[in-house]
Scaffold this active site. Structure first.
Site: not given
Ligand code: IPE
Ligand code: IPE
Ligand code: MG
Length: 250
Positions: A19-21, A32, A36, A66-67, A70, A187, A195
């Site tokens: 996480d955090g890209n 963004r 990635h 869930e992504n 986006r 994480r 998540s």
């Protein structure tokens, strides 16, 4: 080989919520997808580090169910990156004798990504020492739902007796059938939630949270997580005394 490798109490299986890209990119004024892309470089480095450190199983949370929520442009960029990553990395995985697996509703991925994934899985299917598991369109709740559906169908067809079902039978219907549970889940990016990642399989996993954003995560950070893991006492319901004096355990 690093000198931290080959300790008896090292994790056999590490899961990572990468996480955090997005925040990494934002801090630099990049888009963004650029974050990635940088994250994918970290992924390659961490696969190498796991092999050097003797970690046999690495599961990477790459795209959650869930992504899909986006923006379209980001989802498209992620799917293209997946395709590019697989086409570029398969040769290296073969050289490293790493077997690729995928968990999640793979059939719902766009055709090009799905085909690239299947090609890489087939190309590495003969290996059995090192395992890289990509969680794609993955959701633990969907995984349980799919397992329940398939067991319910088997029961309705008279192939399974519901009263004799045990956890082992259920776990054989999860996407992770045949894979060991993760010992350690990391994480990045400072978020302290799961998540929807490996909820069933992490029943007794150790968790490690770090503020480091995924594109900045490196071998040193991984070694730090493993060092922390080594100091944990995994009791599996027993007392600390039982673990230190097994003879006195009754
Ligand atoms: C993780 O980075 C990659 C995926 C979820 C695909 P994020 O894109 O979630 O990064 P942040 O959380 O917005 O910083
Ligand atoms: C979890 O990260 C999914 C992946 C790392 C692929 P998210 O960034 O999507 O998680 P939330 O939405 O912040 O919980
Ligand atoms: Mg995130």
């Amino acid at each position: 080989m690093s000198d931290i490798s080959s300790k008896a109490n090292d994790p056999q299986h590490i899961g990572i919520i990468m996480d955090g890209n997005g925040r990494w990119a934002k801090q630099r004024g990049y888009s963004r997808p650029a974050g990635h892309k940088e994250g994918a470089k970290t992924t390659r480095k961490i696969i190498d580090a796991c092999q050097d450190l003797g970690i046999k199983y690495l599961t990477l949370y790459a795209f959650s169910a869930e992504n899909w929520n986006r923006p379209d442009v980001e989802v498209r960029a992620l799917m293209e990156l997946l395709e590019f990553f697989l086409s570029r990395e398969t040769k290296t995985l073969i050289k490293q004798r790493v077997r690729l697996h995928a968990i999640g509703r793979i059939e719902e991925l766009p055709e090009r990504a799905r085909k690239a994934l299947q090609k890489a899985i087939d190309a590495t299917a003969e290996f059995d020492e090192w395992h890289l598991v990509l969680a794609l369109n993955y959701s633990s709740r969907n995984e349980v739902l799919d397992a329940v559906r398939s067991l319910a169908k088997a029961a309705a067809a008279g192939e399974v007796d519901p009263d004799s079902l045990e956890w082992g039978d259920v776990s054989q219907h999860l996407y992770t059938a045949g894979l060991p549970d993760p010992d350690l889940i990391i994480r990045t990016s400072g978020e302290t939630r799961i998540s929807n990642f490996l909820l069933m399989q992490s029943a007794y996993s150790e968790f490690y949270f770090t503020d480091v954003l995924w594109p900045d995560f490196d071998r040193e950070q991984l070694e730090k997580a493993i060092a922390t893991y080594r100091c944990r006492e995994r009791r599996f319901g027993k007392t600390g005394e039982q673990l230190s004096h097994p003879a006195a355990s009754t």
